[in-house]
Enzyme design. Structure first.
Site: not given
Ligand code: UD1
Ligand code: CA
Length: 492
Positions: A41, A45, A109, A133, A170, A187, A419, A473
């Site tokens: 991702g 934010r 996603g 993350d 979620g 969610e 130096n 000197r």
């Molecule tokens: C997600 C969960 C939510 C949960 C929360 C906990 C989903 C839809 N929702 O939301 O239920 O309560 O985590 O912290 O999963 N990522 C990818 N590829 C993508 C999208 C995201 O690798 O296409 C990675 C992001 O880099 C991140 C992780 O997945 O490290 C989670 O994605 P993020 O967008 O932070 O999900 P949340 O909104 O936190």
């Molecule tokens: Ca997250």
């Protein structure tokens, strides 16, 4: 602009892995276990041009913490980071850990992330899915999740937590309050008023049966608020297919915190730093006013060393026993022996100080400095690529660069190694027992022989033999009565 990835990089890259060592059978009897870390991702934010998972907390990238936890549970060859946004820089930052990578070129996603990882995960029975993350997850919780999933014979197990303020997460919809079984995850954006009141949240960590996950993953849809494939929808999908979905609650809700905003990152950083200080104290290190100390996760410190307030210890720094590190010092990637005193305001980068050395206050040791046993480097002394022997001293206002200094040498205040000639760097050698008078300039390349003596304020351009006195000197002249006559002339 979106980067295009060649077809072959879509597959897991795993260095020199042989097919025979892919399956890792868990000691807990849960079959071949892989860990997939979602790290593709963008981190919208954060309003950052850098990928979220490379932002640092506790002195290293967020993703590096997750990898460290994962590789304590399974070997690195069973760990796959799913990368996408700025994939090349993410890969470069953590490649040394020996894990594999899967590229999710377009981030559609969390469900889509797992779709892309299908080929890499196919050889395994179970996959633990972690969020790239959320750096506070522990190896113990990962193991518990894996074991719980195995014991429940579930298709999907999600880690959950009860939060005071569940907003944004979620929500877990259980079959009943007492049952471990889960009907769905909803969610925040899709939740109704009653569902929003649920305080049990989805932590974003899961265990899946690999065959069950991939027999049903195509049933995910993008029919939701973000138009994404939500991995969380797998709970409802598997439940409707009459597969078992369960939740396991964490004992410590602090472990699951994510870093979606810079404020959250500051909170995670503070938690990691405090945990590090507490661990050090537990191991026999005194840390005064730990709230003010910034100590990176990989720093090592020996027993009975005292860390004063407002100290920063970074990177791979290693400090011995019985040292005292003074306030406002910043020490990075350096090694300090036993019984070293680092006085206030000292900066030390990629350098060494051997046992019993005394540094500071306000010394600046630039990369490649080595201060010998019991040697002193004092106020406003700058060193670079310099080795100083046993018991030698440079106590005040000095620059020593590209220098080799023997044992028992005294470097007077204001001494400078010249130096650099504008094009090249040259070396200064000061042999054992030499005495360098204050305010001397040593024009390199130059050698000061053993036991020799440099008169104060000398400019030394030629080598000085052993046991000699060198003066470089102007000779002092004295004009008797000059000042008196000047005063008299002014009055007249
Ligand atoms: C997600 C969960 C939510 C949960 C929360 C906990 C989903 C839809 N929702 O939301 O239920 O309560 O985590 O912290 O999963 N990522 C990818 N590829 C993508 C999208 C995201 O690798 O296409 C990675 C992001 O880099 C991140 C992780 O997945 O490290 C989670 O994605 P993020 O967008 O932070 O999900 P949340 O909104 O936190
Ligand atoms: Ca997250």
């Amino acid at each position: 602009m979106k980067k295009a990835f060649p077809k072959e990089t879509q597959r897991a890259k795993s260095g020199g892995r042989q097919p025979s060592d892919v399956p890792h059978t868990s000691p807990t009897g849960t079959g071949r276990v892989a860990v997939a870390i979602m790290a593709a991702g963008k981190g919208t934010r954060l309003k950052s041009k850098h990928p979220k998972v490379l932002h640092e907390v506790g002195g290293k990238p967020i993703l590096a913490h997750v990898i460290a936890a994962a590789t304590k549970v399974v070997p690195p060859t069973n760990v796959f980071a799913i990368i996408g946004h700025e994939a090349d820089s993410v890969r470069a930052a953590v490649q040394h850990t020996g894990i594999g990578f899967v590229v999710q070129a377009e981030q559609r996603g969390t469900g889509h992330a797992l779709m892309v990882a299908r080929e890499a995960l196919a050889p395994y029975d179970q996959v633990i899915v972690l969020s790239g993350d959320a750096p506070l997850i522990t190896p113990e919780t990962i193991t518990r999740l894996s074991e719980f999933h195995g014991a429940q014979k579930a298709a999907m197990t999600l880690l959950s937590a009860d939060l005071e303020n569940p907003f944004g997460y979620g929500r877990v919809i259980r079959k009943s309050a007492k049952s471990a079984e889960v009907l769905a995850i909803v969610e925040e954006k899709s939740a109704g008023a009653r569902q929003k009141k649920i305080r049990e949240i989805n932590a974003g960590f899961y265990a899946f049966s690999v065959p069950e996950l991939y027999s049903h993953i195509e049933e995910l849809s993008t029919n939701n608020a973000h138009g994404e494939y939500y991995l969380t929808d797998m709970a409802g999908v598997l439940h409707r297919a009459r597969r078992k979905v369960v939740a396991m609650k964490t004992a410590d809700a602090g472990e699951i915190l994510g870093s979606n905003t810079r404020a959250e990152m500051a909170d995670l950083d503070a938690r990691l730093r405090m945990a590090k200080c507490l661990q050090l104290m537990h191991d026999g290190v005194t840390v005064f006013y730990p709230q003010t100390c910034v100590i990176d996760s990989d720093v090592e410190i020996g027993v009975d060393t005292v860390i004063e307030p407002f100290v920063q210890l970074r990177g791979k720094t290693k400090i011995g026993a019985d040292c005292r590190i003074g306030s406002y010092s910043m020490i990075e990637d350096s090694e300090i022996g036993d019984g070293v005193r680092v006085r206030e305001g000292t900066i030390m980068e990629s350098s060494r100080a051997l046992a019993g050395a005394i540094l500071g206050p306000y010394s600046h040791l630039r990369p490649g400095s080595e201060i010998g046993e019991g040697a002193h480097v004092g106020n406003f002394v700058e060193t670079k690529k310099m080795r100083m022997g046993k018991g030698s001293k440079a106590n005040h206002l000095t620059y020593l660069g590209d220098a080799e200094i023997g044992d028992g040498v005294n470097v007077g205040a204001g001494t400078i190694t010249c130096n650099y000639d504008g094009a090249h760097k040259h070396k200064t050698v000061i042999e054992d027992g030499a005495f360098i008078g204050s305010d001397s300039t040593l024009v390199a390349p130059v050698r000061i022989g053993k036991g020799s003596y440099i008169a104060a304020a000398s400019c030394i351009t030629d080598d000085v033999p052993e046991d000699a006195l060198a003066l470089g000197r102007a000779r002092q002249t004295v004009k008797e009565g000059w000042a008196r006559e000047k005063r008299a002339a002014r009055k007249a």
